[in-house]
Design a protein around this motif. Structure first.
Motif, mmCIF file in Angstrom:
data_model
loop_
_atom_site.group_PDB
_atom_site.id
_atom_site.type_symbol
_atom_site.label_atom_id
_atom_site.label_comp_id
_atom_site.label_asym_id
_atom_site.label_seq_id
_atom_site.Cartn_x
_atom_site.Cartn_y
_atom_site.Cartn_z
ATOM 1 N N ASP A 296 0.832 -1.206 0.000
ATOM 2 C CA ASP A 296 0.000 0.000 0.000
ATOM 3 C C ASP A 296 0.864 1.253 0.000
ATOM 4 O OD1 ASP A 296 -2.223 1.787 0.338
ATOM 5 O OD2 ASP A 296 -1.856 1.767 2.495
ATOM 6 N N ILE A 297 1.841 1.307 0.880
ATOM 7 C CA ILE A 297 2.695 2.486 0.980
ATOM 8 C C ILE A 297 3.569 2.627 -0.271
ATOM 9 C CG2 ILE A 297 4.593 3.544 2.275
ATOM 10 C CD1 ILE A 297 3.304 2.303 4.800
ATOM 11 N N ALA A 298 4.106 1.515 -0.758
ATOM 12 C CA ALA A 298 4.949 1.574 -1.955
ATOM 13 C C ALA A 298 4.160 2.067 -3.160
ATOM 14 C CB ALA A 298 5.559 0.206 -2.233
ATOM 15 N N LEU A 299 2.965 1.542 -3.359
ATOM 16 C CA LEU A 299 2.152 1.983 -4.496
ATOM 17 C C LEU A 299 1.677 3.424 -4.318
ATOM 18 C CD1 LEU A 299 0.116 -1.263 -5.243
ATOM 19 C CD2 LEU A 299 2.076 -0.334 -6.504
ATOM 20 N N SER A 300 1.406 3.815 -3.069
ATOM 21 C CA SER A 300 1.046 5.208 -2.805
ATOM 22 C C SER A 300 2.197 6.128 -3.172
ATOM 23 C CB SER A 300 0.678 5.394 -1.328
ATOM 24 O OG SER A 300 -0.480 4.678 -1.009
ATOM 25 N N ASN A 301 3.398 5.772 -2.743
ATOM 26 C CA ASN A 301 4.561 6.588 -3.095
ATOM 27 C C ASN A 301 4.800 6.595 -4.600
ATOM 28 O OD1 ASN A 301 5.088 7.369 -0.491
ATOM 29 N ND2 ASN A 301 6.659 5.836 -0.134
ATOM 30 N N LEU A 302 4.603 5.464 -5.247
ATOM 31 C CA LEU A 302 4.764 5.387 -6.693
ATOM 32 C C LEU A 302 3.758 6.285 -7.411
ATOM 33 C CD1 LEU A 302 6.349 3.966 -8.966
ATOM 34 C CD2 LEU A 302 4.619 2.174 -8.922
ATOM 35 N N SER A 303 2.558 6.398 -6.859
ATOM 36 C CA SER A 303 1.526 7.213 -7.500
ATOM 37 C C SER A 303 1.887 8.689 -7.536
ATOM 38 C CB SER A 303 0.183 7.025 -6.794
ATOM 39 O OG SER A 303 0.173 7.672 -5.533
ATOM 40 N N TYR A 304 2.730 9.147 -6.599
ATOM 41 C CA TYR A 304 3.134 10.554 -6.610
ATOM 42 C C TYR A 304 3.866 10.937 -7.893
ATOM 43 C CZ TYR A 304 2.066 10.905 -1.622
ATOM 44 O OH TYR A 304 1.440 10.906 -0.415
ATOM 45 N N LEU A 305 4.429 9.962 -8.571
ATOM 46 C CA LEU A 305 5.125 10.249 -9.823
ATOM 47 C C LEU A 305 4.147 10.587 -10.946
ATOM 48 C CD1 LEU A 305 7.799 7.393 -9.830
ATOM 49 C CD2 LEU A 305 8.108 9.785 -9.145
ATOM 50 N N PHE A 306 2.897 10.174 -10.797
ATOM 51 C CA PHE A 306 1.953 10.279 -11.915
ATOM 52 C C PHE A 306 0.718 11.135 -11.645
ATOM 53 C CE2 PHE A 306 4.056 6.114 -11.958
ATOM 54 C CZ PHE A 306 4.780 6.247 -13.124
ATOM 55 N N ILE A 307 0.378 11.366 -10.379
ATOM 56 C CA ILE A 307 -0.852 12.099 -10.074
ATOM 57 C C ILE A 307 -0.575 13.193 -9.046
ATOM 58 C CG2 ILE A 307 -2.374 10.155 -10.606
ATOM 59 C CD1 ILE A 307 -2.642 9.642 -7.605
ATOM 60 N N SER A 308 -1.542 14.107 -8.915
ATOM 61 C CA SER A 308 -1.405 15.195 -7.950
ATOM 62 C C SER A 308 -1.749 14.696 -6.546
ATOM 63 C CB SER A 308 -2.342 16.347 -8.326
ATOM 64 O OG SER A 308 -3.693 15.950 -8.151
ATOM 65 N N VAL A 309 -1.328 15.464 -5.550
ATOM 66 C CA VAL A 309 -1.658 15.128 -4.158
ATOM 67 C C VAL A 309 -3.169 15.176 -3.956
ATOM 68 C CG1 VAL A 309 -1.414 15.880 -1.757
ATOM 69 C CG2 VAL A 309 0.565 15.885 -3.266
ATOM 70 N N THR A 310 -3.835 16.112 -4.622
ATOM 71 C CA THR A 310 -5.292 16.220 -4.501
ATOM 72 C C THR A 310 -5.965 14.945 -4.986
ATOM 73 O OG1 THR A 310 -5.131 18.597 -4.883
ATOM 74 C CG2 THR A 310 -7.295 17.590 -5.159
ATOM 75 N N TYR A 311 -5.583 14.491 -6.167
ATOM 76 C CA TYR A 311 -6.189 13.275 -6.714
ATOM 77 C C TYR A 311 -5.856 12.071 -5.844
ATOM 78 C CZ TYR A 311 -7.593 9.725 -10.038
ATOM 79 O OH TYR A 311 -8.181 8.653 -10.621
ATOM 80 N N TYR A 312 -4.625 11.989 -5.380
ATOM 81 C CA TYR A 312 -4.208 10.908 -4.482
ATOM 82 C C TYR A 312 -5.088 10.877 -3.232
ATOM 83 C CZ TYR A 312 -1.474 8.789 -0.737
ATOM 84 O OH TYR A 312 -1.080 8.048 0.328
ATOM 85 N N THR A 313 -5.317 12.052 -2.640
ATOM 86 C CA THR A 313 -6.125 12.138 -1.422
ATOM 87 C C THR A 313 -7.569 11.721 -1.682
ATOM 88 O OG1 THR A 313 -4.708 13.929 -0.637
ATOM 89 C CG2 THR A 313 -6.837 13.678 0.440
ATOM 90 N N ILE A 314 -8.092 12.122 -2.813
ATOM 91 C CA ILE A 314 -9.468 11.743 -3.147
ATOM 92 C C ILE A 314 -9.585 10.226 -3.293
ATOM 93 C CG2 ILE A 314 -11.242 11.881 -4.953
ATOM 94 C CD1 ILE A 314 -10.268 14.803 -5.424
ATOM 95 N N VAL A 315 -8.653 9.621 -3.992
ATOM 96 C CA VAL A 315 -8.689 8.167 -4.185
ATOM 97 C C VAL A 315 -8.511 7.443 -2.853
ATOM 98 C CG1 VAL A 315 -7.505 6.218 -5.267
ATOM 99 C CG2 VAL A 315 -7.975 8.273 -6.589
ATOM 100 N N LYS A 316 -7.559 7.879 -2.036
ATOM 101 C CA LYS A 316 -7.313 7.230 -0.745
ATOM 102 C C LYS A 316 -8.495 7.409 0.205
ATOM 103 C CE LYS A 316 -3.631 5.583 0.724
ATOM 104 N NZ LYS A 316 -3.247 4.199 0.883
ATOM 105 N N SER A 317 -9.299 8.439 -0.019
ATOM 106 C CA SER A 317 -10.462 8.678 0.836
ATOM 107 C C SER A 317 -11.516 7.597 0.686
ATOM 108 C CB SER A 317 -11.087 10.035 0.519
ATOM 109 O OG SER A 317 -10.167 11.057 0.776
ATOM 110 N N ALA A 318 -11.448 6.844 -0.392
ATOM 111 C CA ALA A 318 -12.415 5.762 -0.608
ATOM 112 C C ALA A 318 -12.095 4.527 0.221
ATOM 113 C CB ALA A 318 -12.473 5.395 -2.088
#
Length: 190
Positions: free
Chosen positions: A89-111
């Motif tokens: 979970d943490i590795a993929l979350s960190n990997l996602s920072y390379l491709f998406i904004s923090v806002t989008y990341y937060t919205i997805v993680k909110s689910a």
């Protein structure tokens, strides 16, 4: 009465500390990957875990806690799968920072709380009650509003096309804009 106030203050201190650390780590990771150009999210994840274990041991020692004795079956059946899932979970979350904004990341993680509630009902760990449905509905509405505000986009650094609607929505607009904080409060309470 005094005990209850001290207990509430104790909990509030840890919630505030969680906010500060969680937000700082998220923004720091994004800065490392996007601004500074360090494109090694799995290394950062490994370093996070390498720091967490000794820090957890120090915190346990400060509180006078000892690690419980564990046999290899418990470790293999319970700790390794949980640790592997958390690391992934943490590795993929960190990997996602390379491709998406923090806002989008937060919205997805909110689910995540939605899935946890749905799976806990599915596996019979929790009964589907009206309060559970209301919690899921509130999270879905919050995510939808946050997503809409994200899609509305910024026309300038200070203004958004959605600012007019946000004012009309009152508290709901403020909560959607601050979805990140609302999620952290929800996680702390529930």
């Amino acid at each position: 009465m005094r005990h209850a106030v001290l207990h509430a203050l104790h909990i509030s201190t840890f919630v505030l500390l969680w906010y500060v650390l969680s937000i700082s780590l998220t923004l720091y990771n994004k800065w490392l990957f996007a601004v500074y150009g360090l494109r090694l999210p799995l290394l950062i994840t490994a370093l996070h875990f390498a720091l967490k274990v000794p820090l957890a041991r120090v915190a346990m020692a400060c509180r006078g806690l000892r690690a419980p004795p564990l046999d290899w079956r418990t470790v293999a059946a319970r700790i390794v799968p949980t640790g592997a899932a958390t690391a992934l979970d943490i590795a993929l979350s960190n990997l996602s920072y390379l491709f998406i904004s923090v806002t989008y990341y937060t919205i997805v993680k909110s689910a995540v709380p939605i899935w946890i509630l749905l799976f806990s009902v599915w596996y019979g760990l929790q009964r589907l009650r009206p309060s559970t449905v209301l919690v899921i509905a509130a999270i879905v509405v919050g995510i939808a509003l946050a997503w809409w505000f994200h899609l509305a986009g910024r026309t300038e650094a200070e203004t958004s096309q959605a600012d007019g609607l946000k004012k009309k929505l009152g508290f709901i607009g403020v909560a959607a804009e601050n979805k990140w904080y609302v999620d952290e409060i929800y996680n702390a309470i529930f």
